[in-house]
Design a protein around this motif. Sequence first.
Motif, PDB file in Angstrom:
ATOM      1  N   MET A  49       0.757  -1.036  -0.163  1.00 47.41           N
ATOM      2  CA  MET A  49      -0.042  -0.043  -0.069  1.00 47.41           C
ATOM      3  C   MET A  49       1.036   1.190   0.005  1.00 47.41           C
ATOM      4  O   MET A  49       0.555   2.373  -0.759  1.00 47.41           O
ATOM      5  CB  MET A  49      -0.901  -0.064   1.299  1.00 47.41           C
ATOM      6  CG  MET A  49      -2.135  -1.309   1.190  1.00 47.41           C
ATOM      7  SD  MET A  49      -2.989  -1.106  -0.226  1.00 47.41           S
ATOM      8  CE  MET A  49      -3.987   0.456   0.036  1.00 47.41           C
ATOM      9  N   LEU A  50       1.936   1.341   0.722  1.00 47.22           N
ATOM     10  CA  LEU A  50       3.063   2.253   0.716  1.00 47.22           C
ATOM     11  C   LEU A  50       3.617   2.502  -0.917  1.00 47.22           C
ATOM     12  O   LEU A  50       3.740   3.666  -1.340  1.00 47.22           O
ATOM     13  CB  LEU A  50       4.155   2.097   1.722  1.00 47.22           C
ATOM     14  CG  LEU A  50       4.032   1.949   3.252  1.00 47.22           C
ATOM     15  CD1 LEU A  50       5.007   1.874   3.913  1.00 47.22           C
ATOM     16  CD2 LEU A  50       3.255   3.342   3.780  1.00 47.22           C
ATOM     17  N   HIS A  51       3.736   1.377  -1.508  1.00 44.10           N
ATOM     18  CA  HIS A  51       3.897   1.379  -2.777  1.00 44.10           C
ATOM     19  C   HIS A  51       3.011   2.061  -3.627  1.00 44.10           C
ATOM     20  O   HIS A  51       3.458   2.687  -4.640  1.00 44.10           O
ATOM     21  CB  HIS A  51       4.490   0.058  -3.496  1.00 44.10           C
ATOM     22  CG  HIS A  51       5.772  -0.479  -3.266  1.00 44.10           C
ATOM     23  ND1 HIS A  51       7.029   0.091  -3.732  1.00 44.10           N
ATOM     24  CD2 HIS A  51       6.166  -1.302  -2.083  1.00 44.10           C
ATOM     25  CE1 HIS A  51       7.962  -0.710  -3.330  1.00 44.10           C
ATOM     26  NE2 HIS A  51       7.438  -1.420  -2.381  1.00 44.10           N
ATOM     27  N   THR A  52       1.922   1.788  -3.270  1.00 46.49           N
ATOM     28  CA  THR A  52       0.681   2.255  -4.337  1.00 46.49           C
ATOM     29  C   THR A  52       0.693   3.852  -4.165  1.00 46.49           C
ATOM     30  O   THR A  52       0.615   4.589  -4.958  1.00 46.49           O
ATOM     31  CB  THR A  52      -0.723   1.888  -3.602  1.00 46.49           C
ATOM     32  OG1 THR A  52      -0.615   0.475  -3.658  1.00 46.49           O
ATOM     33  CG2 THR A  52      -1.641   2.460  -4.280  1.00 46.49           C
ATOM     34  N   GLY A  53       1.131   4.424  -2.926  1.00 47.99           N
ATOM     35  CA  GLY A  53       1.183   5.960  -2.478  1.00 47.99           C
ATOM     36  C   GLY A  53       2.239   6.575  -3.600  1.00 47.99           C
ATOM     37  O   GLY A  53       1.982   7.496  -4.361  1.00 47.99           O
ATOM     38  N   ALA A 197       7.693   4.542 -15.572  1.00 50.12           N
ATOM     39  CA  ALA A 197       6.566   3.903 -16.387  1.00 50.12           C
ATOM     40  C   ALA A 197       6.224   2.531 -15.915  1.00 50.12           C
ATOM     41  O   ALA A 197       5.207   1.823 -15.801  1.00 50.12           O
ATOM     42  CB  ALA A 197       6.444   4.243 -17.636  1.00 50.12           C
ATOM     43  N   LEU A 198       7.307   1.799 -15.911  1.00 48.72           N
ATOM     44  CA  LEU A 198       7.283   0.435 -15.765  1.00 48.72           C
ATOM     45  C   LEU A 198       6.896   0.071 -14.233  1.00 48.72           C
ATOM     46  O   LEU A 198       6.177  -0.713 -14.118  1.00 48.72           O
ATOM     47  CB  LEU A 198       8.645  -0.214 -15.805  1.00 48.72           C
ATOM     48  CG  LEU A 198       9.138  -0.647 -17.271  1.00 48.72           C
ATOM     49  CD1 LEU A 198      10.532  -1.105 -17.156  1.00 48.72           C
ATOM     50  CD2 LEU A 198       8.323  -1.783 -17.752  1.00 48.72           C
ATOM     51  N   ALA A 199       7.284   1.293 -13.363  1.00 53.06           N
ATOM     52  CA  ALA A 199       6.660   0.882 -11.852  1.00 53.06           C
ATOM     53  C   ALA A 199       5.109   1.208 -12.061  1.00 53.06           C
ATOM     54  O   ALA A 199       4.510   0.163 -11.355  1.00 53.06           O
ATOM     55  CB  ALA A 199       7.393   2.014 -11.070  1.00 53.06           C
ATOM     56  N   VAL A 200       4.825   1.954 -12.786  1.00 49.24           N
ATOM     57  CA  VAL A 200       3.237   2.206 -12.673  1.00 49.24           C
ATOM     58  C   VAL A 200       2.522   0.845 -13.341  1.00 49.24           C
ATOM     59  O   VAL A 200       1.452   0.447 -12.790  1.00 49.24           O
ATOM     60  CB  VAL A 200       2.869   3.567 -13.655  1.00 49.24           C
ATOM     61  CG1 VAL A 200       1.327   3.221 -13.744  1.00 49.24           C
ATOM     62  CG2 VAL A 200       3.380   4.614 -12.662  1.00 49.24           C
ATOM     63  N   VAL A 201       3.225   0.192 -14.262  1.00 47.01           N
ATOM     64  CA  VAL A 201       2.596  -0.970 -14.785  1.00 47.01           C
ATOM     65  C   VAL A 201       2.814  -2.233 -14.013  1.00 47.01           C
ATOM     66  O   VAL A 201       1.778  -2.998 -13.783  1.00 47.01           O
ATOM     67  CB  VAL A 201       3.389  -1.462 -16.062  1.00 47.01           C
ATOM     68  CG1 VAL A 201       2.749  -2.604 -16.527  1.00 47.01           C
ATOM     69  CG2 VAL A 201       3.082  -0.234 -17.034  1.00 47.01           C
ATOM     70  N   LEU A 202       3.855  -2.120 -13.072  1.00 44.22           N
ATOM     71  CA  LEU A 202       4.139  -3.398 -12.244  1.00 44.22           C
ATOM     72  C   LEU A 202       3.179  -3.373 -11.006  1.00 44.22           C
ATOM     73  O   LEU A 202       2.739  -4.309 -10.416  1.00 44.22           O
ATOM     74  CB  LEU A 202       5.541  -3.474 -12.017  1.00 44.22           C
ATOM     75  CG  LEU A 202       6.073  -4.595 -11.121  1.00 44.22           C
ATOM     76  CD1 LEU A 202       5.692  -5.991 -11.916  1.00 44.22           C
ATOM     77  CD2 LEU A 202       7.448  -4.490 -10.832  1.00 44.22           C
ATOM     78  N   PRO A 204       0.260  -2.569  -9.506  1.00 45.72           N
ATOM     79  CA  PRO A 204      -0.929  -2.989  -9.640  1.00 45.72           C
ATOM     80  C   PRO A 204      -0.979  -4.411  -9.416  1.00 45.72           C
ATOM     81  O   PRO A 204      -1.869  -5.027  -8.421  1.00 45.72           O
ATOM     82  CB  PRO A 204      -1.749  -2.454 -10.687  1.00 45.72           C
ATOM     83  CG  PRO A 204      -1.096  -1.167 -11.005  1.00 45.72           C
ATOM     84  CD  PRO A 204       0.244  -1.596 -10.889  1.00 45.72           C
ATOM     85  N   ALA A 205      -0.274  -5.174 -10.304  1.00 45.01           N
ATOM     86  CA  ALA A 205      -0.097  -6.596 -10.093  1.00 45.01           C
ATOM     87  C   ALA A 205       0.453  -7.035  -8.698  1.00 45.01           C
ATOM     88  O   ALA A 205      -0.203  -8.088  -8.458  1.00 45.01           O
ATOM     89  CB  ALA A 205       0.732  -6.975 -11.313  1.00 45.01           C
ATOM     90  N   LYS A 209      -1.449  -9.170  -5.887  1.00 46.57           N
ATOM     91  CA  LYS A 209      -0.926 -10.629  -5.259  1.00 46.57           C
ATOM     92  C   LYS A 209      -0.927 -10.609  -3.926  1.00 46.57           C
ATOM     93  O   LYS A 209      -1.048 -11.496  -3.178  1.00 46.57           O
ATOM     94  CB  LYS A 209       0.682 -10.745  -5.969  1.00 46.57           C
ATOM     95  CG  LYS A 209       1.495 -11.822  -5.539  1.00 46.57           C
ATOM     96  CD  LYS A 209       2.690 -11.856  -6.004  1.00 46.57           C
ATOM     97  CE  LYS A 209       3.619 -13.022  -5.592  1.00 46.57           C
ATOM     98  NZ  LYS A 209       4.012 -12.500  -4.009  1.00 46.57           N
ATOM     99  N   GLU A 210      -0.490  -9.656  -3.386  1.00 45.94           N
ATOM    100  CA  GLU A 210      -0.398  -9.371  -1.818  1.00 45.94           C
ATOM    101  C   GLU A 210      -1.642  -9.510  -1.132  1.00 45.94           C
ATOM    102  O   GLU A 210      -1.804  -9.951  -0.064  1.00 45.94           O
ATOM    103  CB  GLU A 210       0.328  -8.157  -1.597  1.00 45.94           C
ATOM    104  CG  GLU A 210       1.890  -8.027  -1.548  1.00 45.94           C
ATOM    105  CD  GLU A 210       2.607  -9.482  -1.209  1.00 45.94           C
ATOM    106  OE1 GLU A 210       2.268  -9.674  -0.059  1.00 45.94           O
ATOM    107  OE2 GLU A 210       3.639  -9.875  -1.789  1.00 45.94           O
TER     108      GLU A 210
END
Length: 281
Positions: A49-53, A197-202, A204-205, A209-210
């Motif tokens: 969730m921190l990664h989401t922020g 841009a790759l981070a934004v793609v990766l 959500p997956a 998973k978590e």
Amino acid sequence: MEFFYILILAMVQGIAELLPVSSSAHVIVAEKLMGLDPTSPQMTMVLVMLHTGTMFAVIAYYWKSWRETYFASSQQFRANGANLIIATIATGIVGFGLQTIIKHFFAENADKFEIEHLFGNAKLMAAALASAGVLIIISSRMKEKGNDDVNTRSALWIGAVQGLCLPFRGFSRSGATISTGLALGVNRRRAEQFSFALAVVLTPAVIVKEAVRLYKVESASAVNDTAVLLHALFPGLLGMVLSFLTGLIALRWLSRWLEQGRWHFFGAYCLFASLVVLWVG
């Protein structure tokens, strides 16, 4: 989880995630210092969730430059979209392949083994941090070749290197992917844009998973699943907002140092941080 703990973790995540110093390693060390278990489903969910922020911080920060490059025309959109797909496929092949190898040779194909079990291994984290530091320092010595953009070959290599980062906390994703782009002759600004841009793609997956992992673990207990899931998500949502704000600050810092030729300083920090992780671990 106490608000103070979430505040600390969100600040560490927001700053470290978008700098090439491995946010996961820093957050895990912070969790250990606060007496938290970084391998638990609840903590890995909070971390995601921190990664989401920080993902939303990336979108907010780069949206203008992406609009001028990736969305400049339908041709540009297709070309850049194809490179992102190629890189993501390469990440999946290398990442999941590596996890399968780790499970087979180091966990003897144990049914209950999950890659998250490695997250608390200080020696492995320190080695990953040191590797990222060396890669950043080497790439910083590469001479920039004009305005070269990401092509199919460089996208494939960047995606493959990103896959190497998945199982190992400490092997900075942004540091590894940007450094790979620089080593392949990609323009500094383009390498930075493509990496995030790759981070934004990766991301959500990884979140899905978590979330599934947390639900399965908690479903095995006698506790109400929905209540437990919501209880685990609330700290993460709070941390997500805080990491978004600190992430914006970190992005400005990264862009400035990358463009001013100070990229190697991040590598030196990773080498220092690897020693700290060994000491704390």
